[in-house]
Design an enzyme around this catalytic site. Sequence first.
Site, mmCIF file in Angstrom:
data_model
loop_
_atom_site.group_PDB
_atom_site.id
_atom_site.type_symbol
_atom_site.label_atom_id
_atom_site.label_comp_id
_atom_site.label_asym_id
_atom_site.label_seq_id
_atom_site.Cartn_x
_atom_site.Cartn_y
_atom_site.Cartn_z
ATOM 1 N N GLU A 134 6.300 12.175 22.846
ATOM 2 C CA GLU A 134 6.850 13.449 22.389
ATOM 3 C C GLU A 134 5.777 14.446 21.934
ATOM 4 O O GLU A 134 5.830 15.623 22.326
ATOM 5 C CB GLU A 134 7.880 13.195 21.274
ATOM 6 C CG GLU A 134 9.170 12.591 21.839
ATOM 7 C CD GLU A 134 10.052 11.943 20.780
ATOM 8 O OE1 GLU A 134 9.803 12.127 19.578
ATOM 9 O OE2 GLU A 134 10.994 11.232 21.177
ATOM 10 N N LYS A 158 18.973 5.818 19.041
ATOM 11 C CA LYS A 158 17.549 5.703 19.364
ATOM 12 C C LYS A 158 16.836 4.730 18.424
ATOM 13 O O LYS A 158 15.871 4.070 18.811
ATOM 14 C CB LYS A 158 16.913 7.093 19.258
ATOM 15 C CG LYS A 158 15.484 7.179 19.749
ATOM 16 C CD LYS A 158 15.062 8.636 19.760
ATOM 17 C CE LYS A 158 13.639 8.827 20.200
ATOM 18 N NZ LYS A 158 13.311 10.271 20.240
ATOM 19 N N ASP A 171 6.443 16.833 13.301
ATOM 20 C CA ASP A 171 7.815 16.778 13.834
ATOM 21 C C ASP A 171 8.792 16.349 12.745
ATOM 22 O O ASP A 171 8.863 15.170 12.388
ATOM 23 C CB ASP A 171 7.837 15.789 15.022
ATOM 24 C CG ASP A 171 9.224 15.673 15.669
ATOM 25 O OD1 ASP A 171 10.211 16.181 15.101
ATOM 26 O OD2 ASP A 171 9.301 15.062 16.755
ATOM 27 N N ASP A 174 14.494 15.266 26.670
ATOM 28 C CA ASP A 174 14.181 14.823 25.301
ATOM 29 C C ASP A 174 15.389 14.030 24.824
ATOM 30 O O ASP A 174 16.448 14.598 24.567
ATOM 31 C CB ASP A 174 13.936 16.055 24.407
ATOM 32 C CG ASP A 174 13.816 15.695 22.921
ATOM 33 O OD1 ASP A 174 13.814 14.497 22.584
ATOM 34 O OD2 ASP A 174 13.720 16.639 22.098
HETATM 35 P P1 ADP Z 1 15.933 15.143 16.426
HETATM 36 O O1 ADP Z 1 14.543 15.316 16.914
HETATM 37 O O2 ADP Z 1 16.031 14.229 15.219
HETATM 38 O O3 ADP Z 1 16.880 14.737 17.496
HETATM 39 P P2 ADP Z 1 16.219 18.068 16.029
HETATM 40 O O4 ADP Z 1 14.811 18.391 16.306
HETATM 41 O O5 ADP Z 1 17.236 18.615 16.944
HETATM 42 O O6 ADP Z 1 16.479 16.516 15.824
HETATM 43 O O7 ADP Z 1 16.523 18.561 14.514
HETATM 44 C C1 ADP Z 1 17.787 18.509 13.961
HETATM 45 C C2 ADP Z 1 17.728 18.939 12.508
HETATM 46 O O8 ADP Z 1 17.251 20.284 12.415
HETATM 47 C C3 ADP Z 1 19.090 18.913 11.838
HETATM 48 O O9 ADP Z 1 18.984 18.339 10.545
HETATM 49 C C4 ADP Z 1 19.441 20.393 11.757
HETATM 50 O O10 ADP Z 1 20.339 20.676 10.683
HETATM 51 C C5 ADP Z 1 18.081 20.998 11.522
HETATM 52 N N1 ADP Z 1 18.022 22.428 11.839
HETATM 53 C C6 ADP Z 1 18.322 23.042 13.004
HETATM 54 N N2 ADP Z 1 18.156 24.372 12.921
HETATM 55 C C7 ADP Z 1 17.726 24.623 11.651
HETATM 56 C C8 ADP Z 1 17.397 25.814 10.920
HETATM 57 N N3 ADP Z 1 17.468 27.026 11.496
HETATM 58 N N4 ADP Z 1 17.013 25.695 9.630
HETATM 59 C C9 ADP Z 1 16.943 24.484 9.040
HETATM 60 N N5 ADP Z 1 17.251 23.330 9.657
HETATM 61 C C10 ADP Z 1 17.642 23.393 10.950
HETATM 62 MG MG MG Z 2 13.015 15.239 18.212
#
Ligand code: ADP
Ligand code: MG
Length: 638
Positions: A178, A72, A200, A10
Amino acid sequence: MSSDRIVGIDLGTTNSLVAFMQGDIPVVIPGDDGLNLVPSVVALDENNQPVIGNAARKYLTETPERAVYSIKRLMGRGVEDIQQELKFFPFRLAEDLQAGEVLRIRLGEKKLGEKTFTPPEISALILRQLKRNAERFFGAQVTKAVITVPAYFNDAQRQATKDAGRIAGLEVLRLVNEPTAASLAYGLDKKQSGIVAVYDLGGGTFDISILKLHDGIFEVIATNGDTHLGGDDIDNLLITIALDDTLGDLGLDLRRNAEAVQAIRKAVIDAKIALSSQPSVSLNVELPGGQRYLREITREQFEQLIQPIIDRTVGPCKQALKDAGLKPEQIDEVVLVGGSTRIPKVRALVKELFHREPHTDLNPDEVVALGAAVQANILGGGSEATENMLLLDVTPLSLGIEVAGGVTDKIILRNSTIPASATQFYTTQVDGQANVAIHVLQGERELAKDCRSLARFDLKGVPPMAAGMARIEVKFLIDANGILHVSAREQRSGKEAEIQVQPSYGLTDEQVEGMILDSFDSAEEDFRRRQVIEARNEAATILAALDKGKKSPAWGHLTTDEKKKIAKMEKALVAVNTEDDYQAIRKAIDALNQGTTRLAELMMDSAVSTVLKGKTMEEADMGEGPTAPHPMAKAEFE
Ligand code: ADP
Ligand code: MG
């Protein structure tokens, strides 16, 4: 361990992950820091060597010119279509970019030498890190991968992702959407048929996809979203409130104190994450200088605060349902993706929207990588359970060519299951026409000028014939990765054009090969000369921006004194700009930059300010500045 093991990746905007199939179960492979998520951040260290992930994050605040994030967003895109992104992210582009050329981002410090990287090269550094993590885990080489991409990625963005894989030394066996990967991770394909909604909400982007499952095949029937909505907005809101508290209650202005803002950012993110699993949290931030900022936040208060942010996901969801011609009741399964869907309030909203309890068993920030591993296993002829599964995606946009009158003629319609191929016949417009121009387009619009131009090529050497006599067969083929190949053949003469269609802003094979060979040791030549050119370009940019500023309403908000100072600095820059002393030019640029900070702030369309009713831009701003002493602050959310 088998060395031709295929991993699933991913490649995310905020975080990236690598996973593989352990028996029947997909699992994420951690990095050497023990963490599953690799932040999608790349930096050049003081020796101009690349560092990736958690190790790169400190540069974002310490020496931002050394770091790049959210790359990205720039994959497969040209200078003209990233203006919006540049407004949000202060990326510095290479200054010698030609129109139509692949973007290059500038990293490093002027005085220590800079390097430029294309978006695929930066993504390749992230992929290489994931590859290394997997190799350490297996104790064997890893050379094959399945990589996920957003369902709405166009051909150029998909090609750029494949290029990144190749530069990183990975054979990309398949690009998977995705939402399709997330559905696979939950094994929804085994249901044979049904409608799946994939919600998402990540760090900086929101995507909603509606998938239709038939005979175990996923088809993306609608996508929608917001490319600037996610956990970052929540973080920024909390930071603004904290800065407001310290300012309002104690007259302490920390907005320009980068160190304090950074400490607050860390603390509010921790608090946000804690609030997903506990009813309240105590913020206790040690501010530079030893003072503390203390505050109690309950989940209820937090939920009230973020309501306007999460409500922004409602419109896109409704639109996606409408586009798919479905009512919420017709959704059979709801899948949550993205770290921000861990927030209970977000889950409640999703349930309300789709009248269904969403799947939450898998970690939402890992589920896409897990699904990529499932797909990798299938491609590798993995376990028996998945062996006979046919997994196909669809093309998100129609593909066609430009015909007489600038009209688009579609050859492969959007939502066609891929791999797909189709053939159409055309003829000449003019008597004796020897060269036929073929303009490949992507999009749904009627006129060629409104579609995205993917490629142009000529079918040459058509023998002289009266107009309308030639019979030209144009064949489109989208391979399993969603990448387009186009060929044209004049049937009477047998003339054909075997073209390699390169999407606009794509890299040529030679460029990719070149990048594989000499990714990072590009020679430093003509250093001073380049510095002068760059400094002058930068001066031109800031002077043009100043002109624009003077015409904006913001100019009227400056005092006479501020305006006078700016005029003086402008004159100084203009004077020095004709000389060959890049350091002097740069000094004058810096001075003018400093002097126009307030003007820039007034002009800036801050994303944060929109959430803060009644606050001025200035109050909502967070910038760097001198460190001021500050006592402890204590306050309550309203
Ligand atoms: P992306 O798909 O954009 O690469 P992610 O799916 O990894 O990102 O999501 C990252 C976001 O999720 C960040 O803003 C992070 O702070 C938030 N996040 C991660 N864990 C939690 C949680 N337990 N509660 C709230 N927000 C969270
Ligand atoms: Mg993502």
